[in-house]
Design an enzyme around this catalytic site. Structure first.
Site, mmCIF file in Angstrom:
data_model
loop_
_atom_site.group_PDB
_atom_site.id
_atom_site.type_symbol
_atom_site.label_atom_id
_atom_site.label_comp_id
_atom_site.label_asym_id
_atom_site.label_seq_id
_atom_site.Cartn_x
_atom_site.Cartn_y
_atom_site.Cartn_z
ATOM 1 N N HIS A 198 0.873 -1.338 0.011
ATOM 2 C CA HIS A 198 -0.023 -0.137 0.016
ATOM 3 C C HIS A 198 0.943 1.126 -0.136
ATOM 4 C CE1 HIS A 198 -3.773 -2.149 1.480
ATOM 5 N NE2 HIS A 198 -3.636 -2.245 0.429
ATOM 6 N N ASP B 45 -0.137 -3.405 9.136
ATOM 7 C CA ASP B 45 -1.468 -3.564 8.833
ATOM 8 C C ASP B 45 -2.249 -4.884 9.350
ATOM 9 O OD1 ASP B 45 -0.960 -0.934 8.689
ATOM 10 O OD2 ASP B 45 -2.049 -0.917 6.730
#
Length: 255
Positions: A58, A133
């Site tokens: 990301h 994450d």
């Protein structure tokens, strides 16, 4: 000696982390949301960056990688499975592979769920695990690519680490995650005390991470889906753990 750890706030609510081996002078950064704060932290400590470790693809975790590599010449390490959508890797690793920062050996853990190629970096001697994450403070990442079963398995892998391991997640989401956790376990005394401590730290602008895994095991609902009280709280007293985990994740998505 264990690795020195520095938490580096980036962007609006991201974190990068520096780890430094005093004996060799080697320094690694885990994720690079932006280069400026990382370079400032390196300068403040008079450290030379030797390694960049990437957890997942990301943009808010990798968009500063190429700039930082150009400035420092650091070696870039990431998941072999995600090499096609990461900055150019100098070292591509998979689950169970080892890597070194200075004299300390770390291990790669495959933790899919948030993304399919997400990895974590565990340094057992220093009791550090960089989970980005996947396992977050009082929460876990959204299931953007993987399934609930994959994320549950990933979190179980992380939950099995020694309880004094410091979990180093990628975002400052702790207060919001604790507010959600309180909807499921309003009478959990550890959760109540942690919420008060987090509120105090945020009022002072202090990061709420890293956090001991033991604290996560006691307060993070995504690590507690196996408990009868949590199953009852979501109306699934007889369901399997993955089904309960999926319901907790769905409720958090709507929270």
């Amino acid at each position: 000696m264990p690795l020195q750890l520095v938490t580096v706030p980036c962007l609006a609510d991201n974190y990068a982390y520096l780890i430094h081996d005093t004996d060799t002078g080697h320094t690694a950064v885990i994720d690079v949301p932006e280069p400026g704060p990382v370079l400032a932290a390196l300068e403040a400590h008079q450290w030379r960056l030797t390694d960049i470790l990437i957890t997942h693809h990301h943009d808010d975790h990798i968009q500063g990688v190429d700039s930082l590599r150009a400035r420092t010449g650091a070696r870039v390490t990431g998941a072999a499975a995600d090499a096609h959508r990461l900055p150019r890797l100098d070292l591509a690793l998979a689950d169970g592979d080892s890597l070194s920062v200075g004299s300390e050996q770390g291990k790669v853990l495959d933790v899919p769920g948030h993304t399919l190629g997400h990895i974590a970096f565990h340094f057992p001697q220093s009791r550090l695990c960089f989970t980005a994450d996947s396992l977050m403070a009082a929460g876990c990442g959204r299931l953007f690519e993987g399934s609930a079963r994959q994320m549950h398995a990933s979190l179980q892998k992380l939950a099995a680490l020694p309880p004094d391991t410091l979990i180093c997640p990628g975002h400052e989401y702790t207060a919001a995650n604790l507010r959600f956790a309180a909807t499921l376990e309003p009478g959990n005394p550890r959760l109540i005390s942690r919420s008060a401590e987090v509120a105090e730290r945020r009022a002072k602008g202090i990061p709420t991470v890293p956090v001991p895994l033991a604290e996560e095991l006691a307060t993070n609902p995504f690590l507690r889906a196996h408990l009868p009280a949590l199953k009852t709280a979501v109306g699934l007293p007889d369901a399997d753990d993955v089904t309960v985990f999926a319901e907790i994740r769905a409720r958090k998505d709507r929270f």
